[in-house]
Scaffold this active site. Structure first.
Site, PDB file in Angstrom:
ATOM      1  N   CYS A 131       0.801  -1.245   0.000  1.00  0.00           N
ATOM      2  CA  CYS A 131       0.000   0.000   0.000  1.00  0.00           C
ATOM      3  C   CYS A 131       0.829   1.288   0.000  1.00  0.00           C
ATOM      4  O   CYS A 131       0.704   2.101  -0.916  1.00  0.00           O
ATOM      5  CB  CYS A 131      -0.949   0.011   1.190  1.00  0.00           C
ATOM      6  SG  CYS A 131      -2.249  -1.218   1.050  1.00  0.00           S
TER       7      CYS A 131
HETATM    8  N1  LIG Z   1      -4.460  -5.265   1.536  1.00  0.00           N
HETATM    9  C1  LIG Z   1      -4.424  -4.100   2.159  1.00  0.00           C
HETATM   10  O1  LIG Z   1      -3.717  -3.896   3.158  1.00  0.00           O
HETATM   11  C2  LIG Z   1      -5.263  -2.953   1.679  1.00  0.00           C
HETATM   12  C3  LIG Z   1      -5.449  -1.849   2.515  1.00  0.00           C
HETATM   13  C4  LIG Z   1      -6.216  -0.773   2.086  1.00  0.00           C
HETATM   14  C5  LIG Z   1      -6.747  -0.822   0.798  1.00  0.00           C
HETATM   15  N2  LIG Z   1      -6.539  -1.906  -0.002  1.00  0.00           N
HETATM   16  C6  LIG Z   1      -7.118  -1.890  -1.333  1.00  0.00           C
HETATM   17  O2  LIG Z   1      -8.113  -2.897  -1.445  1.00  0.00           O
HETATM   18  C7  LIG Z   1      -8.114  -3.426  -2.777  1.00  0.00           C
HETATM   19  C8  LIG Z   1      -7.943  -4.927  -2.710  1.00  0.00           C
HETATM   20  O3  LIG Z   1      -6.712  -5.209  -2.078  1.00  0.00           O
HETATM   21  P1  LIG Z   1      -6.322  -6.669  -1.543  1.00  0.00           P
HETATM   22  O4  LIG Z   1      -5.015  -6.511  -0.887  1.00  0.00           O
HETATM   23  O5  LIG Z   1      -7.440  -7.275  -0.806  1.00  0.00           O
HETATM   24  O6  LIG Z   1      -6.140  -7.416  -2.960  1.00  0.00           O
HETATM   25  P2  LIG Z   1      -5.918  -8.962  -3.212  1.00  0.00           P
HETATM   26  O7  LIG Z   1      -5.185  -9.070  -4.508  1.00  0.00           O
HETATM   27  O8  LIG Z   1      -5.380  -9.629  -2.008  1.00  0.00           O
HETATM   28  O9  LIG Z   1      -7.416  -9.534  -3.432  1.00  0.00           O
HETATM   29  C9  LIG Z   1      -8.270  -9.151  -4.456  1.00  0.00           C
HETATM   30  C10 LIG Z   1      -9.283 -10.270  -4.696  1.00  0.00           C
HETATM   31  O10 LIG Z   1     -10.214  -9.839  -5.686  1.00  0.00           O
HETATM   32  C11 LIG Z   1     -10.530 -10.962  -6.499  1.00  0.00           C
HETATM   33  N3  LIG Z   1     -11.108 -10.508  -7.771  1.00  0.00           N
HETATM   34  C12 LIG Z   1     -10.501  -9.937  -8.842  1.00  0.00           C
HETATM   35  N4  LIG Z   1     -11.409  -9.664  -9.809  1.00  0.00           N
HETATM   36  C13 LIG Z   1     -12.615 -10.050  -9.324  1.00  0.00           C
HETATM   37  C14 LIG Z   1     -13.941 -10.018  -9.847  1.00  0.00           C
HETATM   38  N5  LIG Z   1     -14.194  -9.547 -11.079  1.00  0.00           N
HETATM   39  N6  LIG Z   1     -14.936 -10.507  -9.096  1.00  0.00           N
HETATM   40  C15 LIG Z   1     -14.692 -11.014  -7.870  1.00  0.00           C
HETATM   41  N7  LIG Z   1     -13.457 -11.080  -7.320  1.00  0.00           N
HETATM   42  C16 LIG Z   1     -12.436 -10.583  -8.039  1.00  0.00           C
HETATM   43  C17 LIG Z   1      -9.212 -11.678  -6.648  1.00  0.00           C
HETATM   44  O11 LIG Z   1      -9.406 -13.018  -7.072  1.00  0.00           O
HETATM   45  C18 LIG Z   1      -8.659 -11.560  -5.238  1.00  0.00           C
HETATM   46  O12 LIG Z   1      -9.024 -12.651  -4.422  1.00  0.00           O
HETATM   47  C19 LIG Z   1      -7.010  -2.678  -3.526  1.00  0.00           C
HETATM   48  O13 LIG Z   1      -7.554  -1.564  -4.174  1.00  0.00           O
HETATM   49  C20 LIG Z   1      -6.100  -2.214  -2.405  1.00  0.00           C
HETATM   50  O14 LIG Z   1      -5.361  -1.069  -2.745  1.00  0.00           O
HETATM   51  C21 LIG Z   1      -5.831  -2.971   0.422  1.00  0.00           C
END
Ligand SMILES: NC(=O)c1ccc[n+]([C@@H]2O[C@H](COP(=O)([O-])OP(=O)(O)OC[C@H]3O[C@@H](n4cnc5c(N)ncnc54)[C@H](O)[C@@H]3O)[C@@H](O)[C@H]2O)c1
Length: 425
Positions: free
Chosen positions: A274
């Site tokens: 992040c």
């Molecule tokens: N991980 C963190 O610490 C964190 C913190 C704040 C914000 N975010 C934000 O949250 C968002 C997700 O981050 P994350 O770390 O959970 O990502 P990640 O890659 O761990 O998980 C994303 C999930 O979305 C799924 N996915 C993709 N396309 C899809 C669709 N069309 N339908 C259903 N599922 C789908 C993927 O298979 C995956 O399991 C990003 O924008 C990130 O910047 C993450």
């Protein structure tokens, strides 16, 4: 705890943030359907196995199983629920901006389903997006494909999370701040109620329009990294001054409520999925409007210098003490297996290439990245016989176990996170 709530929630995207969010909402008493396109992921979850490690996640999944189900079918997820949290990836493009590709894919799937529904459906975007995305990208797309007016027949909110990997569940349930960018009051009320029902504390709830919420999300993370780089810049300065200790100075600075103690701490800088990319996105956003991005660029510049400073210190120590090196820590921070943008991993890779290094052993409680080093299964195995022990990730275990008495008198410990040892007298 499990009072039945009147709304059902779907969580679309069950990754590091989405799965924890789904479990926390179920803990708050909501009936939650978690949806992901990955079949293996959903299969594991149905068998009760979390597909990755996050502290307290497996326990929470167990205690919330009555309220939580999983599917690969987006139709089922949307039709059976009133609110959809969208938490899919927003990968960084070459210029640092986040891509809305996956969010738009989801919206294109769910908007036609919402068209068929008679009841009010709320779409809550949680993924981190570029400022302007909700108003310019998502809102027109949803209205076009659903044929419904946002703010009247359906709702749209932007509700980014400020959780940290390694403490996602605790951060979600006990946030300082809940941020809601809303299309209309009713939609904001719905999201606010969900957090009031779910949080264990009483957080500040900030409600505003889309653009303010989108800028706030990036600005908040960038401010935190600015504090980190400020402390590290001070640390680089103190290295050149006899008796000056940046840890002592930062501890004192943190006592002033205008500054506060969090993040003002010298160390190896920030990494992970992040903070680095949020800075790049903010720079890209500022520069797209011809604003001044020098502050953010300095934050990144200082952060990139931290591994170099550490490598120099380790090299100097090798010259003095010998080339048998033990490294404690690989993950970008304690509490996670992730090594994405890890300063520790960058340092290990660089010192592994040095001719003066005769032996290199590495131990991390969760991160098991392979390389030209021996991966150990305990701190004790790692430090035995070493001339130099470098602590690169400040896992609690490195400060509570008794490994120091295994070191010979000729060995030295370089702790890059608790540099309190400099003689100040
Ligand atoms: N991980 C963190 O610490 C964190 C913190 C704040 C914000 N975010 C934000 O949250 C968002 C997700 O981050 P994350 O770390 O959970 O990502 P990640 O890659 O761990 O998980 C994303 C999930 O979305 C799924 N996915 C993709 N396309 C899809 C669709 N069309 N339908 C259903 N599922 C789908 C993927 O298979 C995956 O399991 C990003 O924008 C990130 O910047 C993450």
């Amino acid at each position: 705890m499990y009072r039945k709530k009147s709304s059902n929630i779907s969580v679309i995207g069950l990754g590091k943030l989405g799965l924890c969010t789904a479990a926390c909402l179920a803990y708050g008493g909501y009936q939650v359907i978690g949806m992901d396109i990955r079949e293996d992921h959903v299969k594991k979850l149905r068998q009760g196995t979390p597909p990755f490690f996050e502290p307290n996640l497996s326990e929470l999944l167990l205690t919330t199983e009555k309220n939580l189900s999983f599917t690969n079918d987006v139709h089922e997820a949307v039709k059976k629920t009133d609110i959809s949290f969208i938490i899919v990836p927003t990968p960084s493009k070459k210029n640092g901006e986040f891509s809305n590709k996956y969010i738009k894919e989801v919206l294109m799937n769910i908007a036609p389903l919402i068209k068929e529904k008679e009841s009010f459906h709320l779409i809550n975007i949680v993924s981190t997006v570029m400022p302007g995305s909700c108003e310019n990208d998502f809102l027109p797309l949803i209205e076009k494909l659903s044929g419904k007016k946002i703010g009247v027949e359906i709702g749209l909110t932007y509700n980014p999370e400020f959780i940290a990997i390694g403490s996602v569940i605790n951060d979600f349930l006990n946030p300082d701040l809940v941020l809601i960018g809303e299309s209309d009051e009713k939609s904001g009320d719905i999201v606010q109620k969900i957090y009031i029902d779910t949080c264990q504390n009483t957080p500040h709830i900030a409600r505003t329009n889309f653009i303010n919420a989108e800028i706030t999300k990036l600005a908040l993370n960038c401010y935190c990294t600015m504090k980190i780089s400020f402390a590290n810049n001070l640390s680089a300065l103190c290295d050149r001054i006899d008796k000056a200790n940046a840890c002592t100075i930062c501890n004192i600075l943190g006592l002033d409520s205008r500054i506060g103690e969090k993040y003002i701490k010298p160390g190896l800088g920030f990494g992970g999925p992040c903070f680095p990319r949020d800075n790049q996105a903010f720079i890209s956003f500022i520069e797209s409007l011809e604003g001044y991005s020098g502050l953010q660029r300095a934050v990144i510049h200082i952060n990139n210098d931290q591994p170099k400073r550490a490598i120099q210190r380790i090299s100097d120590a090798i010259e003095e003490y010998g080339g048998d090196v033990a490294v404690l820590g690989l993950s970008y921070k304690p509490g996670t297996y992730l090594t994405e943008q890890s300063q520790a991993l960058e340092i290990v890779r660089t010192i592994a290439d040095k001719d003066e290094v005769e032996k290199l052993r590495v131990y991390d409680p969760l991160a098991k990245e392979e390389g030209v080093w021996q991966l150990c299964s305990s701190v004790e195995e790692c430090v035995q016989g070493a001339n130099i022990v470098a602590i690169l990730t400040p896992w609690e275990e490195f400060y509570t176990s008794d490994w120091r008495n295994l070191l010979s008198d000729k060995a030295t410990v370089l702790d890059f996170w608790r540099q309190d040892s400099k003689n100040e007298s």
